[in-house]
Structures are given as structure tokens and as C-alpha cells.
Design a protein around this motif. Structure first.
Motif, PDB file in Angstrom:
ATOM      1  N   LYS A  56       0.816  -1.216   0.000  1.00 51.27           N
ATOM      2  CA  LYS A  56       0.000   0.000   0.000  1.00 51.27           C
ATOM      3  C   LYS A  56       0.854   1.273   0.000  1.00 51.27           C
ATOM      4  CE  LYS A  56      -3.976  -2.006   2.400  1.00 51.27           C
ATOM      5  NZ  LYS A  56      -4.818  -1.956   3.625  1.00 51.27           N
ATOM      6  N   SER A  57       2.128   1.161   0.383  1.00 53.57           N
ATOM      7  CA  SER A  57       2.957   2.360   0.529  1.00 53.57           C
ATOM      8  C   SER A  57       3.903   2.592  -0.638  1.00 53.57           C
ATOM      9  CB  SER A  57       3.773   2.270   1.822  1.00 53.57           C
ATOM     10  OG  SER A  57       4.668   1.170   1.787  1.00 53.57           O
ATOM     11  N   THR A  58       3.994   1.636  -1.540  1.00 52.83           N
ATOM     12  CA  THR A  58       4.962   1.767  -2.631  1.00 52.83           C
ATOM     13  C   THR A  58       4.279   1.974  -3.977  1.00 52.83           C
ATOM     14  OG1 THR A  58       6.867   0.738  -3.718  1.00 52.83           O
ATOM     15  CG2 THR A  58       5.032  -0.715  -3.109  1.00 52.83           C
ATOM     16  N   LYS A  59       4.988   2.639  -4.882  1.00 50.79           N
ATOM     17  CA  LYS A  59       4.540   2.771  -6.267  1.00 50.79           C
ATOM     18  C   LYS A  59       5.502   2.053  -7.205  1.00 50.79           C
ATOM     19  CE  LYS A  59       2.163   7.163  -5.576  1.00 50.79           C
ATOM     20  NZ  LYS A  59       2.030   8.599  -6.011  1.00 50.79           N
ATOM     21  N   ASP A  60       6.463   1.342  -6.592  1.00 49.12           N
ATOM     22  CA  ASP A  60       7.456   0.602  -7.377  1.00 49.12           C
ATOM     23  C   ASP A  60       6.816  -0.679  -7.913  1.00 49.12           C
ATOM     24  OD1 ASP A  60       9.572  -1.034  -8.255  1.00 49.12           O
ATOM     25  OD2 ASP A  60      10.981  -0.017  -6.904  1.00 49.12           O
ATOM     26  N   THR A  61       6.692  -0.768  -9.218  1.00 48.90           N
ATOM     27  CA  THR A  61       6.035  -1.921  -9.845  1.00 48.90           C
ATOM     28  C   THR A  61       6.778  -3.213  -9.544  1.00 48.90           C
ATOM     29  OG1 THR A  61       5.222  -0.533 -11.655  1.00 48.90           O
ATOM     30  CG2 THR A  61       5.263  -2.906 -12.040  1.00 48.90           C
ATOM     31  N   ASN A  62       8.105  -3.163  -9.496  1.00 52.49           N
ATOM     32  CA  ASN A  62       8.891  -4.371  -9.224  1.00 52.49           C
ATOM     33  C   ASN A  62       8.589  -4.926  -7.826  1.00 52.49           C
ATOM     34  OD1 ASN A  62      10.231  -4.393 -11.702  1.00 52.49           O
ATOM     35  ND2 ASN A  62      11.817  -2.982 -10.968  1.00 52.49           N
ATOM     36  N   ASN A  65       5.049  -6.463  -7.904  1.00 46.98           N
ATOM     37  CA  ASN A  65       5.063  -7.749  -8.597  1.00 46.98           C
ATOM     38  C   ASN A  65       5.751  -8.836  -7.760  1.00 46.98           C
ATOM     39  OD1 ASN A  65       3.824  -6.427 -10.674  1.00 46.98           O
ATOM     40  ND2 ASN A  65       5.636  -6.330 -12.000  1.00 46.98           N
ATOM     41  N   THR A  66       6.815  -8.441  -7.061  1.00 49.51           N
ATOM     42  CA  THR A  66       7.523  -9.405  -6.206  1.00 49.51           C
ATOM     43  C   THR A  66       6.618  -9.899  -5.080  1.00 49.51           C
ATOM     44  OG1 THR A  66       9.669  -8.391  -6.673  1.00 49.51           O
ATOM     45  CG2 THR A  66       9.496  -9.753  -4.693  1.00 49.51           C
ATOM     46  N   ILE A  96      -8.311  -7.392  -2.857  1.00 52.91           N
ATOM     47  CA  ILE A  96      -9.064  -6.172  -3.142  1.00 52.91           C
ATOM     48  C   ILE A  96      -8.187  -4.959  -3.421  1.00 52.91           C
ATOM     49  CG2 ILE A  96     -10.917  -7.004  -1.641  1.00 52.91           C
ATOM     50  CD1 ILE A  96     -10.114  -4.759   0.321  1.00 52.91           C
ATOM     51  N   TYR A  97      -6.877  -5.098  -3.274  1.00 51.12           N
ATOM     52  CA  TYR A  97      -5.998  -3.945  -3.478  1.00 51.12           C
ATOM     53  C   TYR A  97      -6.136  -3.426  -4.924  1.00 51.12           C
ATOM     54  CZ  TYR A  97      -1.870  -1.006  -3.795  1.00 51.12           C
ATOM     55  OH  TYR A  97      -1.026   0.054  -3.998  1.00 51.12           O
ATOM     56  N   ASN A  98      -6.078  -2.116  -5.056  1.00 55.68           N
ATOM     57  CA  ASN A  98      -6.263  -1.478  -6.365  1.00 55.68           C
ATOM     58  C   ASN A  98      -4.945  -1.451  -7.144  1.00 55.68           C
ATOM     59  OD1 ASN A  98      -7.461  -0.086  -8.471  1.00 55.68           O
ATOM     60  ND2 ASN A  98      -7.140   1.911  -7.524  1.00 55.68           N
ATOM     61  N   TYR A  99      -4.608  -2.575  -7.778  1.00 56.07           N
ATOM     62  CA  TYR A  99      -3.370  -2.691  -8.560  1.00 56.07           C
ATOM     63  C   TYR A  99      -3.485  -1.906  -9.863  1.00 56.07           C
ATOM     64  CZ  TYR A  99      -2.600  -6.702  -5.471  1.00 56.07           C
ATOM     65  OH  TYR A  99      -2.445  -7.514  -4.381  1.00 56.07           O
ATOM     66  N   ASP A 100      -2.337  -1.582 -10.396  1.00 57.13           N
ATOM     67  CA  ASP A 100      -2.300  -0.980 -11.731  1.00 57.13           C
ATOM     68  C   ASP A 100      -2.351  -2.116 -12.759  1.00 57.13           C
ATOM     69  OD1 ASP A 100      -1.948   0.469 -14.015  1.00 57.13           O
ATOM     70  OD2 ASP A 100       0.180   0.899 -13.684  1.00 57.13           O
ATOM     71  N   LEU A 101      -3.555  -2.525 -13.088  1.00 56.90           N
ATOM     72  CA  LEU A 101      -3.712  -3.673 -13.987  1.00 56.90           C
ATOM     73  C   LEU A 101      -3.509  -3.296 -15.444  1.00 56.90           C
ATOM     74  CD1 LEU A 101      -6.706  -5.506 -12.283  1.00 56.90           C
ATOM     75  CD2 LEU A 101      -4.250  -5.944 -12.065  1.00 56.90           C
ATOM     76  N   ASN A 102      -3.252  -2.008 -15.691  1.00 56.92           N
ATOM     77  CA  ASN A 102      -2.864  -1.619 -17.055  1.00 56.92           C
ATOM     78  C   ASN A 102      -1.447  -2.101 -17.363  1.00 56.92           C
ATOM     79  OD1 ASN A 102      -5.267  -0.251 -17.718  1.00 56.92           O
ATOM     80  ND2 ASN A 102      -4.585   1.547 -16.562  1.00 56.92           N
TER      81      ASN A 102
END
Length: 645
Positions: A56-62, A65-66, A96-102
Motif C-alpha cells: 500500500k505504501s509503494t509505487k514501485d512496480t517491481n 510484482n515481487t 481487493i488492493y487497487n493494482y495498476d492492472l494496465n
């Protein structure tokens, strides 16, 4: 253990996050297999809760994904302590977390996580995934977000998850509350989305059958399994199919766009030909529509098409609040006061009442509904009551001429695939009467043209068996024969002079000569209704002996060039029967006699040398035609009377 503590501290301090998440997951798996102390420490240190915090606190995609990958690895490889892992409330927060599914990679990790987690659901542990108190089933709800994913395998697996969980529901410990959940919002939106996707697919398939054939076939298999696995959803599915697919089809069929009507008819045929065992209620409702004055304005599910409840801010916020307060509730016994009930227990079908005019779902309508009871079931007669089929208000007087031919095409297909056989005897009789009433209409129109009447007879003939003999004979005697007598006794019905031709055309099923003569259509329709009863030997055909035995003196005119032999005119070049030709009187050329063929408007002219001789010829022809007609009329009335007995 030292290694575990080091990585755990790094995780809490946001140091080497990717390495720490991976290492702690590996250690937890190792602890489950060999060293239980390490796994116990993994739970006590609330490592999974730390995963959620970082997520919830990060915007790092890696990092995202990890975490998704490692939580999937934990679920896959934890064996001895799997119940402990699955009981962690944080797993639902991963759902339910709002992932960046794009981001395609993130989407792949998330879908894989959902697949792995759904494979762990059993009858014994379904209570770990479904929160009974708050009627919340995040895994089932969020897994259905991909019903229309671009990837075919993802769409297929989305449907597979739904069917698997529905199958597990039955005979589970929470069966009753789960069944209530499955018949309420937001799960009803899941069904709406799948049927909405199928509707879009049907529209594409109707334009390109080859390209979309396999996908449509897969959808049919899905709904076939859905009806079989979850019969308790039949009413809901009926409602949605009617609202989303059937009703729009009929609206299109009533329009004048021929291409749109052909596509809609094709879709309807596809639905009837599918292996899906649509309920009796839905099929009956479609048949009722064929003879309704308009599409009934019925109360149906007020759900949006292609709407994701999981993207509803209210739903997302309430889910977050629920999981955020979960630990606090456990610690101090504080209750959440039904935090999520406002979005999970809203029913789809409500009676007409001022309170229900609000949009659903949302808090307001829930509170109103809740005052009436916990949750209401869908009405079993959600579409139409059976007695509508036999109501006098729903006869065919109001059929739309523009789409009736398409309706008959559908009915022809239904006779082939035996769909109409589900009608009860009483419903079948009402259905046949509706078809007959179209033919019986006195005025020729687009509905009762001869081609349509032929189709009607084929459909009715298929439906009839020996048990229907009395019903058909009664209809013929009460309604048909009386009307035929009135026609025969009318002096304006000149086509009875060649009744035998019409009788022969019915026998040979060749009506081409009569298509362009509307005045002949009514007797042909009468004879079509009689003919199949003759074919089944329910009534004996009395018309086979219809002929005119009268003989007349042979007369010659124009110095023998024109002969009048009984009812035939013979010249050097032509020979024709008077019953097939109409005598035309003209004032200008009294020496020329004109005959017009009643079938094809062909004209023949006979020229006479003397005006008086021409006049005598006309009078003799007219008299013989009248005598022939009167004789045939008397014969027909006598023969009709035989049918009464």
C-alpha cells in the motif's frame, strides 16, 4: 533463525525490500516443510501484514510484482500449515488492493495469484474465504473482473473459477448463507457482466460467424454448466437473459432495418439451437412474446451492463474499512455494526413501491429493504405467469407485420430441434390457436400471406399428434366451416368457379399461380387448415368429387371458327376453359370479345364479323359461367355439411 530476523528487520525498515520479501517467503516454506519454529515465527511477526503495508505504501512496480509472486509461492508451497495461511485476513487485502492492472506484468501476477488461491477453496475451508458475518466473498467477486479480458485463457479461467466455487458451495457448512449471497448484490452484477459479454459476442457473431464461432460455443458451454451446477440461479439467469438479450432482440425485430432484423433472428436461432438447457420459464416467455401486442414492461434486474462492482468507490472503501478494523475488533471486541451489509445484501427484484425508486445498490435502499427482512428471493414467476399464454388479451391481433416472418423462421427451427415439445397440452392448443388466428384473418396482409400460411401449417402439423384430433375437429367445425359457408354463399366470390384448381394447388403445395390474386387467398387458407386434417385421416375429404356434370349444346360462331363446347371455347389456335377466364365487357368495340385469365391477367381477344353474333356469344358464355358457379356452390355447401358429421 538469525537470517529470518535480519530479513524481518530489513522489511520493517524498508531496506532491501525485494530481497527480504523473497527470502522471508522461502524461509516460511522451508519452515513449513522442516522447521516449524521458523513458520511459527513467520506468523507471529505478522510478515504477511508487513507485505500488505509495503504494497500500500509503494509505487514501485517491481516491488508490487515481487510481493504478488511471493504470496502466490507461499500459497502454492505451504502444505502442513495451509489452513493457518489461508485464515489470515490479509489475504483478502491482496485480493481487493487497487493494482495498476494496465501494467501487463502486474496483471499477469495478480491473475496468477487469483488462480492459485481459488484452487485452494474446498467445501471444508470455504468459510475461510467467505465472511459470513458481513456476507463478503472477495475472492469470488474480484476474480470475475476478468470476464471480458483480452486474453482468451484468462476469460476461460475466470468462468472456471466461478463454476468451481459454485459447485463447492453446495453441501458446504455455510451453504444457506452462501446461497443468499449468490442471489444478492454484488454477485448479481457478476452474472449481469457475463451475460452482457455474451450479448456483445452474439452481436459480433451474427456479423462474422466463422471468426467468433468457438468463443460463442465456449460461452454456451459455460451457461450450460451454470444452469446445471446452480439451479437456484435459474430465475435470476432467466431475468437477465430476457432483459439483456431477448428484449432488445424483439425491439430490433419490430424495426424496419432488414439487416438488423436478420442478425437478431440469427441470434435468437442460435440461442434456441444452443446446448444450454434454458429454463421452461424463459422459453415460454419468448413464445408468449410472439403473440403479444408489445414487449411487456416487466420489473427486471436493475443492474448496469459491464459494470464492475469491485470498482465502485463505496464498495472498495467499505472493504478497506472492514479489513482495517478487523484486528481492532478482534482485540477489544468492538463490532463493525454491519459495515458491509449495505453493499452485499441488496436484492435485485423488488415489488412496486415508492421506497424502491432509488438506484441500487447503496445504503438507502438497503435500509428500506432490511426493514422488510434479511433478504428476499427472486419471484419464481419473474418473467410471465403461465396464464398469460391463454389470456384473450394476448391473441395475435396486435402482431407486428414487420417481424412476423422472422418469428416463423424461428418457430420452424424450434420444430426441428423439438423445443416446442415442452409446451403442455393446454399451452400447445393456445399456441396453435394463435397461429390459426393469423391465417383466419379475413383481410390479406403481410402476416397471412400464402408463404407464411404454408410455414404455419408445417409448424402446426409438427406439433399435432393423435391426442389433438378432437381439438382440431372442434376448431374446424365451430369456426372454420361456418365461415366457409358464408364465403360460398356470397355472390361476389367468383373464384369458386374454379374451386377445383385451388383444391389441386393445396394438394400439390403449389400456390404460385395465386400469389398475385388476394381474393383467392382466403379459400386457400381455409383449405390449408382443412388439408392437414385430411392428411391425418381425422376428417374425410369430401371435395375430391367436386365437378360440374352439366352438359350444354355445342354452339358455333363466326362461321364455325369459334366453338362453345360445354364450358370450353375452341378456336383454330386456342382451347380454354371458361372457369379460368373472366369475360370483359367493353362498349367501344362491340364486335371484339375480351377474356382475361383470372390467374395471370393474360388477355385473349375474339373478333366477330357481326355485332349481334358477338352479343349472343357473350350472353351464352355469361350464362354458362353463372350456371357452373351455382352448381359448384350447391355441391360445396353439401360437401361442407358432411364435415360437420
Amino acid at each position: 533463525m538469525d537470517q529470518f530476523i535480519r530479513h524481518s528487520n530489513n522489511l520493517k525498515q524498508n531496506v532491501n525490500i525485494i530481497e527480504s520479501v523473497s527470502s522471508l517467503s522461502e524461509l516460511a516454506i522451508l519452515g513449513d516443510q522442516k522447521e516449524s519454529d521458523i513458520f511459527d515465527q513467520f506468523i507471529e511477526e505478522k510478515v504477511v501484514e508487513e507485505f500488505v503495508r509495503i504494497l500500500k505504501s509503494t509505487k514501485d512496480t517491481n516491488i508490487v510484482n515481487t510481493i504478488l509472486h511471493q504470496i502466490s509461492m507461499l500459497i502454492t508451497n505451504i502444505d502442513k500449515n495451509i489452513v493457518v495461511l489461508l485464515s489470515l485476513p490479509q489475504l483478502n487485502e491482496f485480493i481487493i488492493y487497487n493494482y495498476d492492472l494496465n501494467n501487463e506484468e502486474t496483471q499477469d501476477y495478480y491473475i496468477n495469484f487469483i488462480k492459485i488461491l481459488s484452487n485452494k477453496v474446498t467445501k471444508g475451508n470455504i468459510n475461510l474465504f467467505f465472511n459470513q458475518k458481513y456476507a463478503q466473498f472477495p475472492l469470488l467477486l474480484y476474480s470475475q473482473n476478468f470476464y471480458n479480458a483480452k486474453d482468451n485463457l484468462t476469460r476461460t479461467y475466470t468462468r472456471h473459477i466461478l463454476l468451481s466455487i459454485l459447485q463447492i458451495v453446495q453441501n458446504s457448512s455455510n451453504e444457506q448463507i452462501l446461497l443468499q449471497y449468490l442471489q444478492s448484490y454484488p454477485f448479481l452484477q457478476v452474472l449481469t457482466n457475463h451475460i452482457s459479454f455474451m450479448n456483445e459476442l452474439l452481436l459480433k457473431w451474427s456479423k462474422d460467424q466463422d471468426y467468433f464461432h468457438e468463443e460463442l460455443k465456449n460461452m454456451y458451454y459455460f451457461f450450460k454448466d451454470l444452469y446445471n451446477i446452480a439451479p437456484y440461479l435459474a430465475d435470476t439467469l432467466d431475468n437477465l437473459f430476457f432483459k439483456i438479450i431477448i428484449q432488445p432482440i424483439y425491439q430490433i425485430l419490430q424495426q424496419k432495418d432488414e439487416n438488423a432484423k436478420k442478425q437478431s433472428c440469427l441470434i435468437l436461432l442460435s440461442l434456441f439451437n444452443a446446448e444450454v438447457q434454458f429454463s421452461y420459464q424463459l422459453l415460454l416467455s419468448i413464445l408468449i412474446l410472439f403473440f403479444s401486442p408489445e414487449i411487456p414492461k416487466i420489473q427486471t434486474l436493475q443492474l448496469e451492463l459491464n459494470y464492475l462492482p469491485t470498482k465502485d468507490p463505496e464498495l472498495v472503501n467499505q472493504c478497506i474499512r472492514f479489513f482495517k478494523n478487523f484486528q481492532k475488533e478482534v482485540k477489544d471486541g468492538e463490532k463493525s455494526n454491519g459495515l458491509l451489509q449495505s453493499i452485499t445484501q441488496t436484492i435485485s427484484q423488488v415489488s412496486y413501491n415508492a421506497i424502491f425508486v432509488k438506484e441500487i445498490p447503496k445504503q438507502g435502499i438497503y435500509e428500506a429493504l432490511n426493514s422488510y427482512g434479511y433478504i428476499q428471493k427472486l419471484n419464481s414467476s419473474i418473467l410471465f405467469k403461465e396464464n398469460f399464454l391463454i389470456s384473450d388479451e394476448y391473441i395475435n391481433n396486435y402482431l407486428n407485420e414487420e417481424h412476423y416472418n422472422s418469428i416463423l423462421t424461428v418457430l420452424e427451427t424450434l420444430t426441428i430441434n423439438k423445443t416446442l415439445q415442452f409446451l403442455s397440452e393446454f399451452q400447445k392448443e393456445r399456441f396453435i390457436l394463435d397461429l390459426f388466428n393469423v391465417m383466419y384473418d379475413e383481410q390479406p396482409n403481410l402476416l397471412n400471406n400464402l408463404k407464411n400460411c404454408q410455414k404455419i401449417i408445417q409448424i402446426v402439423n409438427y406439433l399435432l399428434d393423435n391426442s389433438d384430433q378432437n381439438f382440431i375437429i372442434t376448431y374446424i367445425r365451430i369456426k372454420l366451416l361456418k365461415q366457409m359457408e358464408q364465403h360460398i354463399q356470397s355472390q361476389t366470390i367468383e373464384y369458386y368457379r374454379y374451386f377445383s384448381q385451388i383444391l389441386q394447388s393445396v394438394s400439390e403445395k403449389n400456390y404460385e399461380p395465386f400469389y398475385r390474386i388476394p381474393i383467392t387467398h382466403q379459400i386457400i387458407r381455409f383449405m390449408l387448415l382443412l388439408d392437414f386434417s385430411f392428411q391425418k385421416n381425422w376428417l374425410k375429404n369430401p371435395f375430391q368429387k367436386t365437378f360440374n356434370p352439366l352438359t350444354y349444346q355445342e354452339l358455333q360462331f363466326n362461321n364455325g371458327l369459334v366453338k362453345l363446347d360445354n364450358l370450353q371455347i375452341i378456336t383454330e389456335n386456342i382451347n380454354f376453359h371458361l372457369d379460368q377466364w373472366k369475360l370483359i365487357f367493353q362498349q367501344e368495340q362491340k364486335q371484339t370479345i375480351i377474356f382475361m385469365n383470372l390467374i395471370n391477367d393474360e388477355k385473349l381477344e375474339l373478333a366477330f364479323n357481326d355485332i349481334k353474333e358477338a352479343e349472343n356469344f357473350k350472353l351464352e358464355v355469361y350464362q354458362r359461367q353463372q350456371d357452373s358457379e351455382q352448381h359448384v356452390v350447391s355441391q360445396l355447401i353439401t360437401q361442407l355439411q358432411q364435415l360437420y358429421f
